[in-house]
Design an enzyme around this catalytic site. Sequence first.
Site, PDB file in Angstrom:
ATOM      1  N   SER A  23      54.587  70.193  36.101  1.00 48.19           N
ATOM      2  CA  SER A  23      54.769  69.914  37.530  1.00 48.19           C
ATOM      3  C   SER A  23      56.002  70.633  38.076  1.00 48.19           C
ATOM      4  O   SER A  23      56.322  70.516  39.259  1.00 48.19           O
ATOM      5  CB  SER A  23      54.891  68.408  37.782  1.00 48.19           C
ATOM      6  OG  SER A  23      55.922  67.847  37.001  1.00 48.19           O
ATOM      7  N   THR A 155      37.784  60.544  82.460  1.00 47.92           N
ATOM      8  CA  THR A 155      37.150  59.805  81.363  1.00 47.92           C
ATOM      9  C   THR A 155      35.864  60.569  81.090  1.00 47.92           C
ATOM     10  O   THR A 155      35.249  61.095  82.027  1.00 47.92           O
ATOM     11  CB  THR A 155      36.827  58.333  81.730  1.00 47.92           C
ATOM     12  OG1 THR A 155      35.913  58.337  82.820  1.00 47.92           O
ATOM     13  CG2 THR A 155      38.077  57.543  82.114  1.00 47.92           C
ATOM     14  N   HIS A 156      35.471  60.673  79.853  1.00 41.71           N
ATOM     15  CA  HIS A 156      34.296  61.479  79.454  1.00 41.71           C
ATOM     16  C   HIS A 156      34.429  62.933  79.926  1.00 41.71           C
ATOM     17  O   HIS A 156      33.420  63.593  80.190  1.00 41.71           O
ATOM     18  CB  HIS A 156      32.997  60.888  80.018  1.00 41.71           C
ATOM     19  CG  HIS A 156      32.856  59.408  79.817  1.00 41.71           C
ATOM     20  ND1 HIS A 156      32.283  58.869  78.686  1.00 41.71           N
ATOM     21  CD2 HIS A 156      33.248  58.361  80.589  1.00 41.71           C
ATOM     22  CE1 HIS A 156      32.314  57.538  78.787  1.00 41.71           C
ATOM     23  NE2 HIS A 156      32.904  57.213  79.924  1.00 41.71           N
ATOM     24  N   SER A 277      44.681  89.382  71.539  1.00 45.23           N
ATOM     25  CA  SER A 277      43.490  89.738  70.770  1.00 45.23           C
ATOM     26  C   SER A 277      43.629  91.184  70.325  1.00 45.23           C
ATOM     27  O   SER A 277      44.170  92.023  71.058  1.00 45.23           O
ATOM     28  CB  SER A 277      42.251  89.580  71.653  1.00 45.23           C
ATOM     29  OG  SER A 277      41.204  90.403  71.181  1.00 45.23           O
ATOM     30  N   LYS A 283      43.400  89.380  76.679  1.00 43.98           N
ATOM     31  CA  LYS A 283      43.480  88.017  76.158  1.00 43.98           C
ATOM     32  C   LYS A 283      44.892  87.504  75.918  1.00 43.98           C
ATOM     33  O   LYS A 283      45.758  88.223  75.460  1.00 43.98           O
ATOM     34  CB  LYS A 283      42.705  87.903  74.823  1.00 43.98           C
ATOM     35  CG  LYS A 283      41.217  87.984  74.926  1.00 43.98           C
ATOM     36  CD  LYS A 283      40.566  86.962  75.848  1.00 43.98           C
ATOM     37  CE  LYS A 283      40.609  85.546  75.314  1.00 43.98           C
ATOM     38  NZ  LYS A 283      39.750  85.366  74.140  1.00 43.98           N
ATOM     39  N   ASN A 285      45.844  83.977  74.096  1.00 39.58           N
ATOM     40  CA  ASN A 285      45.198  82.797  73.500  1.00 39.58           C
ATOM     41  C   ASN A 285      46.203  81.700  73.134  1.00 39.58           C
ATOM     42  O   ASN A 285      47.296  81.999  72.656  1.00 39.58           O
ATOM     43  CB  ASN A 285      44.443  83.213  72.234  1.00 39.58           C
ATOM     44  CG  ASN A 285      43.329  84.199  72.545  1.00 39.58           C
ATOM     45  OD1 ASN A 285      42.687  84.107  73.593  1.00 39.58           O
ATOM     46  ND2 ASN A 285      43.134  85.154  71.657  1.00 39.58           N
ATOM     47  N   GLU A 290      45.900  75.474  69.219  1.00 37.63           N
ATOM     48  CA  GLU A 290      44.717  75.390  68.354  1.00 37.63           C
ATOM     49  C   GLU A 290      45.117  75.116  66.909  1.00 37.63           C
ATOM     50  O   GLU A 290      44.475  74.335  66.201  1.00 37.63           O
ATOM     51  CB  GLU A 290      43.901  76.683  68.449  1.00 37.63           C
ATOM     52  CG  GLU A 290      43.248  76.855  69.807  1.00 37.63           C
ATOM     53  CD  GLU A 290      42.675  78.245  70.001  1.00 37.63           C
ATOM     54  OE1 GLU A 290      42.178  78.838  69.030  1.00 37.63           O
ATOM     55  OE2 GLU A 290      42.737  78.755  71.134  1.00 37.63           O
ATOM     56  N   LYS A 325      52.425  64.527  44.390  1.00 40.17           N
ATOM     57  CA  LYS A 325      53.533  65.263  45.003  1.00 40.17           C
ATOM     58  C   LYS A 325      53.128  66.370  45.971  1.00 40.17           C
ATOM     59  O   LYS A 325      53.622  66.429  47.091  1.00 40.17           O
ATOM     60  CB  LYS A 325      54.425  65.847  43.907  1.00 40.17           C
ATOM     61  CG  LYS A 325      55.074  64.750  43.082  1.00 40.17           C
ATOM     62  CD  LYS A 325      55.896  65.272  41.941  1.00 40.17           C
ATOM     63  CE  LYS A 325      56.360  64.112  41.073  1.00 40.17           C
ATOM     64  NZ  LYS A 325      55.219  63.339  40.470  1.00 40.17           N
TER      65      LYS A 325
END
Length: 463
Positions: A23, A155-156, A277, A283, A285, A290, A325
């Site tokens: 270990s 909501t939703h 990108s 782009k 991003n 993410e 660990k």
Amino acid sequence: MASLWGGRFEKEMDELVKQFNASIGFDKRTYNEDIDGSIAHVTMLGEQGIVAKDEADRIIMGLEAIRKKISCGEIIFNVDDEDIHMGIESRLIAEIGDVGKKLHTARSRNDQCQVDMRMYLKKEIREIIGRLVYLESVILKKAEKYADIITVGFTHIQHAQPITIGFIFMAYFQMFRRDIGRLMDTYDRMNLCPLGACAMAGTTLPTNRHRTAEILGFAGPTENAMDSVSDRDYSLEFLSDASISMMHLSRWAEEFVWWNSQEFGFIDIDDSYCTGSSIMPQKKNPDMAELLRGKVGRVYGDLMQLLTVMKGTPLAYNKDFQEDKEGLFDAVDTWKASIQIFANMLEKTEFNIERIERLLSKGFLNATDIAEHFAKQGIPFREAHAIVGRMVKACEQRGCDFVDLTEEELQIIDERVDKTSLGDISIKACVEARVSYGGTAPVEVRRQIAEGTSWLESLEELE
Ligand code: ARG
């Protein structure tokens, strides 16, 4: 190299077995804790007359010399060391000679690895709480800045009710506040010292476990030796705290991803927290958001791994436990980095207020408020709800807003309602009127901010 436990063996360990068994590759991270634990242990052995005072002093000096050599890279561990405990003990014996062989009196690696892990985790919990406190302070600052700015509440993922941006911040504030509370509870429960439990059953030597616990800053010694070497539930608690908190981060990260999209356009994440990108030149991003959303997966994995390792293991120590660990270290690293990245990204993010304002007219955000106005005038809420439902329908058919409905149209929907009974249904008035405790009105959000600020200021350092 013969192992420190090699007395009853006739053959060297198989090379593959050595690697599989070791270990040291990961537990070397706890070398400082291991040395602190050894110093406390030998100090106690000296005080109890189990080793002579001058022997204890020589061992302590030797251990400090080894600490220095490890920290400046002079000692490089390898699989022959097996684990950090033997890596340090064998170096100690090489450094100071036979007297070093007295260090391992009245202890075992079974309690030693646990005292190391508990000290390591206590230190990391203090660090993580510090980072969460920083995140909370950023949230409070932003909540104050955006306490009056109205946005769409969902909501939703459908337009639901108008709320303030400060209100959203304070919702997350509560989640991280509970995360801090959970960590504090975990810390309290794990703050007991297993050192001196030995292999599983204590020792015949006249040790003083209260003393080592005190030297190492624990609230006291653990109660039962067998439990002390077999318990990993403090790690599981920590991993579950980490999983819950990472889940909170991932939820807000997800909101960042869509707030940052062209469709929403609510925020513009700072360039320094985005990537481009390799093919699409235009782009930008939201990779950090993410990644934060994704990183939660490994922390859940770390929790599941240890739960599975522990399942069905009989008392007392089993080598399975060595698998406690790497996942824990991974969760500590991931959680710490995630909090920091998120707090910094949050600090640098501003809201596109004009864009948000344009969306406030969509989705009949004030429908519930109208129903509440009717209820205040004595119409039972369930009926008021139905009336507003019919108003929405009429508006949709005509492609207009509530305020555009004529007196005649309102009378046809229900004779009890007219233009004056609608009351002030501007989005601003609706939000300002939501003053119920915990509601979204700016004055109530400011109360939440003040309450949160005094809680944050009252937090005390963990001992
Ligand atoms: N490296 C081991 C672990 O982390 C230390 C304890 C080893 N004890 C033993 N009896 N093999 O669990």
